[in-house]
Design an enzyme around this catalytic site. Structure first.
Site, PDB file in Angstrom:
ATOM      1  N   TYR A  60       0.833  -1.213   0.000  1.00  0.00           N
ATOM      2  CA  TYR A  60       0.000   0.000   0.000  1.00  0.00           C
ATOM      3  C   TYR A  60       0.870   1.267   0.000  1.00  0.00           C
ATOM      4  CZ  TYR A  60      -3.845  -3.179   1.378  1.00  0.00           C
ATOM      5  OH  TYR A  60      -4.775  -4.191   1.449  1.00  0.00           O
ATOM      6  N   HIS A 119      -0.058 -11.948   1.309  1.00  0.00           N
ATOM      7  CA  HIS A 119      -1.068 -11.127   0.628  1.00  0.00           C
ATOM      8  C   HIS A 119      -1.855 -11.915  -0.436  1.00  0.00           C
ATOM      9  CE1 HIS A 119      -1.874  -6.612  -0.233  1.00  0.00           C
ATOM     10  NE2 HIS A 119      -2.951  -7.318  -0.441  1.00  0.00           N
TER      11      HIS A 119
HETATM   12  N1  LIG Z   1      -6.133  -8.435   1.247  1.00  0.00           N
HETATM   13  C1  LIG Z   1      -6.425  -7.881   0.092  1.00  0.00           C
HETATM   14  O1  LIG Z   1      -6.040  -8.348  -0.987  1.00  0.00           O
HETATM   15  C2  LIG Z   1      -7.265  -6.639   0.080  1.00  0.00           C
HETATM   16  C3  LIG Z   1      -7.833  -6.193  -1.127  1.00  0.00           C
HETATM   17  C4  LIG Z   1      -8.632  -5.042  -1.085  1.00  0.00           C
HETATM   18  C5  LIG Z   1      -8.846  -4.389   0.109  1.00  0.00           C
HETATM   19  N2  LIG Z   1      -8.245  -4.847   1.271  1.00  0.00           N
HETATM   20  C6  LIG Z   1      -8.423  -4.137   2.568  1.00  0.00           C
HETATM   21  O2  LIG Z   1      -9.806  -3.937   2.808  1.00  0.00           O
HETATM   22  C7  LIG Z   1     -10.029  -2.545   3.029  1.00  0.00           C
HETATM   23  C8  LIG Z   1     -11.427  -2.137   2.627  1.00  0.00           C
HETATM   24  O3  LIG Z   1     -11.678  -2.388   1.276  1.00  0.00           O
HETATM   25  P1  LIG Z   1     -11.710  -1.238   0.156  1.00  0.00           P
HETATM   26  O4  LIG Z   1     -10.905  -0.083   0.578  1.00  0.00           O
HETATM   27  O5  LIG Z   1     -11.356  -1.932  -1.110  1.00  0.00           O
HETATM   28  O6  LIG Z   1     -13.247  -0.863   0.015  1.00  0.00           O
HETATM   29  P2  LIG Z   1     -14.459  -0.524   0.989  1.00  0.00           P
HETATM   30  O7  LIG Z   1     -14.032  -0.475   2.391  1.00  0.00           O
HETATM   31  O8  LIG Z   1     -15.562  -1.444   0.582  1.00  0.00           O
HETATM   32  O9  LIG Z   1     -14.875   0.941   0.484  1.00  0.00           O
HETATM   33  C9  LIG Z   1     -14.107   2.083   0.743  1.00  0.00           C
HETATM   34  C10 LIG Z   1     -14.878   3.270   0.191  1.00  0.00           C
HETATM   35  O10 LIG Z   1     -16.113   3.385   0.897  1.00  0.00           O
HETATM   36  C11 LIG Z   1     -16.256   4.694   1.422  1.00  0.00           C
HETATM   37  N3  LIG Z   1     -16.923   4.562   2.719  1.00  0.00           N
HETATM   38  C12 LIG Z   1     -16.417   4.095   3.884  1.00  0.00           C
HETATM   39  N4  LIG Z   1     -17.332   4.122   4.860  1.00  0.00           N
HETATM   40  C13 LIG Z   1     -18.458   4.627   4.305  1.00  0.00           C
HETATM   41  C14 LIG Z   1     -19.740   4.923   4.804  1.00  0.00           C
HETATM   42  N5  LIG Z   1     -20.058   4.685   6.083  1.00  0.00           N
HETATM   43  N6  LIG Z   1     -20.654   5.440   3.951  1.00  0.00           N
HETATM   44  C15 LIG Z   1     -20.362   5.676   2.657  1.00  0.00           C
HETATM   45  N7  LIG Z   1     -19.164   5.416   2.124  1.00  0.00           N
HETATM   46  C16 LIG Z   1     -18.205   4.902   2.932  1.00  0.00           C
HETATM   47  C17 LIG Z   1     -14.862   5.239   1.552  1.00  0.00           C
HETATM   48  O11 LIG Z   1     -14.884   6.657   1.453  1.00  0.00           O
HETATM   49  P3  LIG Z   1     -13.848   7.638   2.228  1.00  0.00           P
HETATM   50  O12 LIG Z   1     -12.496   6.994   2.225  1.00  0.00           O
HETATM   51  O13 LIG Z   1     -13.940   8.887   1.452  1.00  0.00           O
HETATM   52  O14 LIG Z   1     -14.359   7.804   3.629  1.00  0.00           O
HETATM   53  C18 LIG Z   1     -14.167   4.602   0.362  1.00  0.00           C
HETATM   54  O15 LIG Z   1     -14.416   5.341  -0.805  1.00  0.00           O
HETATM   55  C19 LIG Z   1      -8.910  -1.882   2.210  1.00  0.00           C
HETATM   56  O16 LIG Z   1      -8.755  -0.522   2.528  1.00  0.00           O
HETATM   57  C20 LIG Z   1      -7.745  -2.770   2.569  1.00  0.00           C
HETATM   58  O17 LIG Z   1      -7.248  -2.475   3.866  1.00  0.00           O
HETATM   59  C21 LIG Z   1      -7.487  -5.968   1.268  1.00  0.00           C
END
Ligand SMILES: NC(=O)c1ccc[n+]([C@@H]2O[C@H](COP(=O)([O-])OP(=O)(O)OC[C@H]3O[C@@H](n4cnc5c(N)ncnc54)[C@H](OP(=O)(O)O)[C@@H]3O)[C@@H](O)[C@H]2O)c1
Length: 275
Positions: A60, A119
């Protein structure tokens, strides 16, 4: 606010049901320092709100995300936060794993990572070699627990078979109302075997926050669509989730997903509607 706690795998260690995702904090695939101050403030606010399980990775922001997590946790007693980090699938030879972990520790400015994940699988490197390195890190005391990410069930089982002293405590996979592949075999296996399923992308990158049906169900509880989507996840045994939010209103909303559960009939209605 009190955290809504579950247990990490079979470790006995308590973790909040809702943690903090960090993909995009400090950049995506490349380092981006333009929102550092806002990012550190968001992480600190998230910890204060009870979401003290922080998910990061060497990938990241090309390491910058770990640096920001390190800055954010400095103001808290180390034992009051749980850090998840991940070794990149390009670094899965024995010595590469050891070195990647050392570099993550330096960026995080800490002596240990609570949960260290592989990962993604890399089928070009013998899994036995990688698991041996992961176990060595536990023996060195630089990681507390081992986990995997994006591992299908058969590969996770194979990985488990190579561990002699430690156990796999978690598998972090994409899981949300719209993405349900792992309900068939991985999730039931994790529930039977006491492995935590860490659901990533729980809001389908935010799109579930504007879903009409979730809004409708939310009205019955005085909750938003995003809160319903996250609550649906933590209603499931052995599942915790790590939404990413930098917006303080989102962070507060996500923290308020803890401490209550939707009714079984709504859980089933949503499961059926999105199937
Ligand atoms: N292990 C892996 O391969 C892998 C892959 C993908 C993701 N991940 C992890 O999982 C985490 C979460 O997944 P993601 O970042 O892909 O997507 P997510 O959490 O599903 O979505 C993040 C988005 O949702 C918005 N958001 C957050 N809370 C909200 C709410 N209460 N209401 C409306 N919108 C909201 C955020 O906006 P703002 O930021 O503007 O608040 C951001 O744009 C990642 O950050 C990472 O740490 C791991």
């Amino acid at each position: 606010m009190d955290a809504d706690l579950k247990v990490l795998g079979k470790s006995g260690v308590r973790i909040p049901s809702i943690g903090l995702g960090t993909w995009g904090i400090g950049g995506y695939g490349v380092r981006d320092t333009s929102t550092d101050r806002e990012a550190v403030a968001a992480l600190q606010r998230g910890i204060e709100l009870g979401m003290w399980l922080i998910d990061t990775a060497e990938l990241y922001g090309a390491g910058h995300c770990e640096e920001l997590v390190g800055q954010a946790i400095k103001d808290f007693p180390r034992e009051e936060v749980l850090i998840i980090s991940k070794v990149h699938d390009k670094h899965l030879r024995h010595q590469e794993v050891i070195q990647a972990c050392q570099e993550s520790l330096q960026r995080l400015q800490t002596d240990y990572i609570d949960l260290y994940l592989i990962h993604f699988p890399n089928y070009r490197v013998p899994l036995k070699e990688t698991m041996g390195a992961m176990e060595e890190l536990v023996e060195q005391g630089v990681i507390r627990f081992i986990g995997v990410s994006n591992f299908p069930l058969n590969v996770m089982k194979e990985a488990q078979g190579y561990l002699s002293k430690a156990e796999i405590q978690a598998n972090e996979v994409k899981y949300n109302l719209k993405c349900r592949y792992d309900e068939k075999d991985l999730l039931p296996y994790c529930q039977r075997e006491g492995i935590t399923l860490i659901a990533y992308t729980p809001l389908e990158e935010g799109s579930l926050a504007s879903n009409k049906l979730l809004q409708e169900v939310g009205q019955e509880y005085g909750k938003t669509a995003a809160q319903i989507a996250l609550n649906w996840l933590i209603c499931q045994e052995n599942v915790v989730t790590i939404p990413k939010a930098i917006n303080l209103r989102h962070l507060e909303e996500n923290a308020e997903v803890m401490g209550w559960r939707m009714r079984q009939e709504d859980l089933e209605r949503l499961s059926a509607a999105f199937d």
